[in-house]
Motif scaffolding. Sequence first.
Motif, PDB file in Angstrom:
ATOM      1  N   GLN A 262      -2.886   5.386 -11.524  1.00 45.86           N
ATOM      2  CA  GLN A 262      -3.536   4.345 -10.709  1.00 45.86           C
ATOM      3  C   GLN A 262      -3.086   2.962 -11.169  1.00 45.86           C
ATOM      4  OE1 GLN A 262      -7.888   4.704  -9.635  1.00 45.86           O
ATOM      5  NE2 GLN A 262      -7.753   6.426 -11.023  1.00 45.86           N
ATOM      6  N   ALA A 263      -3.034   2.756 -12.492  1.00 49.05           N
ATOM      7  CA  ALA A 263      -2.644   1.438 -13.026  1.00 49.05           C
ATOM      8  C   ALA A 263      -1.219   1.103 -12.579  1.00 49.05           C
ATOM      9  CB  ALA A 263      -2.755   1.445 -14.553  1.00 49.05           C
ATOM     10  N   GLU A 264      -0.323   2.076 -12.661  1.00 53.73           N
ATOM     11  CA  GLU A 264       1.074   1.867 -12.280  1.00 53.73           C
ATOM     12  C   GLU A 264       1.176   1.603 -10.768  1.00 53.73           C
ATOM     13  OE1 GLU A 264       3.745   1.287 -13.644  1.00 53.73           O
ATOM     14  OE2 GLU A 264       5.343   1.905 -12.269  1.00 53.73           O
ATOM     15  N   THR A 265       0.379   2.351  -9.964  1.00 50.66           N
ATOM     16  CA  THR A 265       0.391   2.162  -8.507  1.00 50.66           C
ATOM     17  C   THR A 265      -0.123   0.762  -8.159  1.00 50.66           C
ATOM     18  OG1 THR A 265      -0.024   4.522  -8.264  1.00 50.66           O
ATOM     19  CG2 THR A 265      -0.387   3.176  -6.313  1.00 50.66           C
ATOM     20  N   LEU A 266      -1.159   0.314  -8.859  1.00 54.64           N
ATOM     21  CA  LEU A 266      -1.698  -1.034  -8.614  1.00 54.64           C
ATOM     22  C   LEU A 266      -0.658  -2.091  -8.942  1.00 54.64           C
ATOM     23  CD1 LEU A 266      -5.271  -0.550 -10.106  1.00 54.64           C
ATOM     24  CD2 LEU A 266      -4.745  -1.251  -7.763  1.00 54.64           C
ATOM     25  N   ARG A 267       0.071  -1.870 -10.035  1.00 58.59           N
ATOM     26  CA  ARG A 267       1.121  -2.823 -10.419  1.00 58.59           C
ATOM     27  C   ARG A 267       2.180  -2.886  -9.324  1.00 58.59           C
ATOM     28  NH1 ARG A 267       5.848  -3.073 -11.790  1.00 58.59           N
ATOM     29  NH2 ARG A 267       6.227  -0.833 -11.868  1.00 58.59           N
ATOM     30  N   ARG A 268       2.569  -1.704  -8.792  1.00 54.39           N
ATOM     31  CA  ARG A 268       3.599  -1.670  -7.750  1.00 54.39           C
ATOM     32  C   ARG A 268       3.084  -2.286  -6.450  1.00 54.39           C
ATOM     33  NH1 ARG A 268       5.506   4.313  -7.409  1.00 54.39           N
ATOM     34  NH2 ARG A 268       7.145   3.501  -6.076  1.00 54.39           N
ATOM     35  N   PHE A 269       1.788  -2.153  -6.181  1.00 57.52           N
ATOM     36  CA  PHE A 269       1.200  -2.769  -4.986  1.00 57.52           C
ATOM     37  C   PHE A 269       1.163  -4.301  -5.146  1.00 57.52           C
ATOM     38  CE2 PHE A 269      -2.701  -4.474  -2.961  1.00 57.52           C
ATOM     39  CZ  PHE A 269      -2.328  -4.292  -1.634  1.00 57.52           C
ATOM     40  N   ASP A 270       0.700  -4.743  -6.314  1.00 54.77           N
ATOM     41  CA  ASP A 270       0.583  -6.188  -6.548  1.00 54.77           C
ATOM     42  C   ASP A 270       1.951  -6.873  -6.528  1.00 54.77           C
ATOM     43  OD1 ASP A 270      -2.167  -6.181  -6.648  1.00 54.77           O
ATOM     44  OD2 ASP A 270      -2.246  -5.787  -8.803  1.00 54.77           O
ATOM     45  N   SER A 271       3.003  -6.131  -6.941  1.00 62.38           N
ATOM     46  CA  SER A 271       4.343  -6.742  -6.960  1.00 62.38           C
ATOM     47  C   SER A 271       5.014  -6.651  -5.585  1.00 62.38           C
ATOM     48  CB  SER A 271       5.209  -6.056  -8.022  1.00 62.38           C
ATOM     49  OG  SER A 271       5.532  -4.744  -7.562  1.00 62.38           O
ATOM     50  N   GLY A 272       4.344  -5.998  -4.616  1.00 62.89           N
ATOM     51  CA  GLY A 272       4.905  -5.921  -3.267  1.00 62.89           C
ATOM     52  C   GLY A 272       5.827  -4.730  -3.068  1.00 62.89           C
ATOM     53  N   GLU A 273       5.994  -3.915  -4.104  1.00 59.43           N
ATOM     54  CA  GLU A 273       6.888  -2.754  -4.012  1.00 59.43           C
ATOM     55  C   GLU A 273       6.324  -1.692  -3.054  1.00 59.43           C
ATOM     56  OE1 GLU A 273       8.486   0.582  -7.085  1.00 59.43           O
ATOM     57  OE2 GLU A 273       7.869  -1.317  -7.965  1.00 59.43           O
ATOM     58  N   LEU A 274       4.979  -1.558  -3.030  1.00 56.24           N
ATOM     59  CA  LEU A 274       4.307  -0.597  -2.140  1.00 56.24           C
ATOM     60  C   LEU A 274       3.349  -1.353  -1.233  1.00 56.24           C
ATOM     61  CD1 LEU A 274       3.122   2.188  -4.657  1.00 56.24           C
ATOM     62  CD2 LEU A 274       5.160   2.234  -3.216  1.00 56.24           C
ATOM     63  N   ASN A 275       3.235  -0.904   0.034  1.00 54.48           N
ATOM     64  CA  ASN A 275       2.183  -1.496   0.859  1.00 54.48           C
ATOM     65  C   ASN A 275       0.868  -0.748   0.604  1.00 54.48           C
ATOM     66  OD1 ASN A 275       2.055   0.806   2.482  1.00 54.48           O
ATOM     67  ND2 ASN A 275       3.560   0.019   3.937  1.00 54.48           N
ATOM     68  N   LYS A 276      -0.215  -1.219   1.234  1.00 54.64           N
ATOM     69  CA  LYS A 276      -1.547  -0.681   0.936  1.00 54.64           C
ATOM     70  C   LYS A 276      -1.609   0.828   1.210  1.00 54.64           C
ATOM     71  CE  LYS A 276      -6.113  -1.692   0.394  1.00 54.64           C
ATOM     72  NZ  LYS A 276      -7.325  -1.885   1.097  1.00 54.64           N
ATOM     73  N   GLU A 277      -1.061   1.216   2.375  1.00 55.21           N
ATOM     74  CA  GLU A 277      -1.122   2.624   2.764  1.00 55.21           C
ATOM     75  C   GLU A 277      -0.330   3.502   1.785  1.00 55.21           C
ATOM     76  OE1 GLU A 277       0.015   5.333   6.622  1.00 55.21           O
ATOM     77  OE2 GLU A 277       0.256   3.165   6.736  1.00 55.21           O
ATOM     78  N   GLN A 278       0.851   3.042   1.412  1.00 56.32           N
ATOM     79  CA  GLN A 278       1.672   3.817   0.465  1.00 56.32           C
ATOM     80  C   GLN A 278       0.953   3.958  -0.883  1.00 56.32           C
ATOM     81  OE1 GLN A 278       5.010   1.156   0.688  1.00 56.32           O
ATOM     82  NE2 GLN A 278       6.280   2.643   1.818  1.00 56.32           N
ATOM     83  N   ALA A 279       0.324   2.882  -1.312  1.00 53.95           N
ATOM     84  CA  ALA A 279      -0.367   2.921  -2.603  1.00 53.95           C
ATOM     85  C   ALA A 279      -1.555   3.889  -2.538  1.00 53.95           C
ATOM     86  CB  ALA A 279      -0.830   1.517  -2.981  1.00 53.95           C
ATOM     87  N   GLN A 280      -2.325   3.824  -1.437  1.00 47.93           N
ATOM     88  CA  GLN A 280      -3.486   4.711  -1.308  1.00 47.93           C
ATOM     89  C   GLN A 280      -3.034   6.175  -1.285  1.00 47.93           C
ATOM     90  OE1 GLN A 280      -6.867   3.730  -1.266  1.00 47.93           O
ATOM     91  NE2 GLN A 280      -7.224   5.929  -1.478  1.00 47.93           N
ATOM     92  N   LEU A 281      -1.953   6.433  -0.532  1.00 48.05           N
ATOM     93  CA  LEU A 281      -1.455   7.814  -0.444  1.00 48.05           C
ATOM     94  C   LEU A 281      -0.974   8.316  -1.799  1.00 48.05           C
ATOM     95  CD1 LEU A 281       0.516   8.132   2.912  1.00 48.05           C
ATOM     96  CD2 LEU A 281      -1.553   9.345   2.187  1.00 48.05           C
ATOM     97  N   SER A 282      -0.306   7.437  -2.521  1.00 48.08           N
ATOM     98  CA  SER A 282       0.206   7.825  -3.837  1.00 48.08           C
ATOM     99  C   SER A 282      -0.958   8.225  -4.758  1.00 48.08           C
ATOM    100  CB  SER A 282       0.999   6.651  -4.420  1.00 48.08           C
ATOM    101  OG  SER A 282       1.138   6.799  -5.796  1.00 48.08           O
ATOM    102  N   ILE A 283      -2.071   7.502  -4.652  1.00 46.99           N
ATOM    103  CA  ILE A 283      -3.244   7.831  -5.479  1.00 46.99           C
ATOM    104  C   ILE A 283      -3.872   9.146  -4.995  1.00 46.99           C
ATOM    105  CG2 ILE A 283      -5.613   7.087  -6.027  1.00 46.99           C
ATOM    106  CD1 ILE A 283      -4.475   4.190  -6.151  1.00 46.99           C
TER     107      ILE A 283
END
Length: 341
Positions: A262-283
């Motif tokens: 989750q921490a890594e996914t949040l970092r990737r979301f905050d840096s713009g690497e993942l959009n919201k949907e991609q981050a939620q799905l990854s979790i």
Amino acid sequence: MERSAARARLDALWARGTAFLGSETALLAGAMSWVSERHLVSAISNAGGFGVIACGSMGPELLEKEIAATLAMTTKPFGVNLITMHPQLDDLVRVCLAAKVGHVVLAGGIPPGSAVRAVKDGGAKLVAFAPALVLAKRLVRSGADAIIIEGSEAGGHIGPVSLTVLAQEILPFIKDVPVFVAGGLGRGEAILSYLEMGAAGAQLGTRFAAAAESIAHANFKQAFIRASARDAIPSIQLDERFPVIPVRGLANAGTKRFLAHQAETLRRFDSGELNKEQAQLSIEHFWAGALRRAVIDGDVEQGSVMAGQSVGMVTAVQTVAEVIAELVGQAEDALMARSAA
Ligand SMILES: Cc1cc2nc3c(=O)[nH]c(=O)nc-3n(C[C@H](O)[C@H](O)[C@H](O)COP(=O)(O)O)c2cc1C
């Protein structure tokens, strides 16, 4: 009081539950994905409890086979638990009705009206979970034949409220249908006390998952035997922007890795690497297949070892008949001790 009189009193207390289930005791074994299949379900029903097949993510053909195999192993009644968000819910209901399953349990949210009607029109009894009094009332109005109230002590997907509180909120006010209590139950005295509050019976999961007849891997059962109540924790959500469905299971390397993921996914979301949907799905995808990995493959370190707080009361691998006899014996002892006082 003699033991036979205590048993008669217990039978009177849960008479509504046994009449509804058609079983000798009003002890339901809660459906557990991967665990509640033909062997455990038939063993429970044969031992005087009420087994429930967990359909989980099975499709209609697999479910049909599982029901047929269970019918070959017991002549006693058993139920089938369907998850309401299953994409083939209507087909699964049809499979249950065609096989003359008497009780369909709809789990994982308030069941859609179409499924409720299909179950009832097909002649089966509908059992649903009520996480609050208003929802219990609504379910009864819409045709539920029985309600299960499951406290947050339970294993697997959980709500936020303990059984202690749910029972006080719901048992005095729902009288039209039998209400079964679940979550954290491991001893007969506790079951007795809920019966005296008005429950019709009790549903247990964790204690049956570790039973001899359960197909769960030996590592899974050993993890249950080693664990105490405090090891069975709900999944942790790191950020409210990315909700995590609360699931209670044993803390292990997988639950630690989930936090790091989750921490890594949040970092990737905050840096713009993942959009919201991609981050939620990854979790959400992190735990895909993880229960099977623990139950079937025995990977209790990386897999999802779903367990209730009742896990501390699992001290050995016992047969289902031994578990049921122990629970009944404890309830009888409590009644006898009381009458002697
Ligand atoms: C390993 C495991 C898997 C479970 N899977 C399901 C499921 O697929 N559907 C469901 O409605 N409940 C599921 N549950 C919840 C049980 O049916 C039962 O309500 C719960 O275990 C009761 O709490 P206890 O474990 O403290 O006895 C699961 C529980 C466990 C421990």
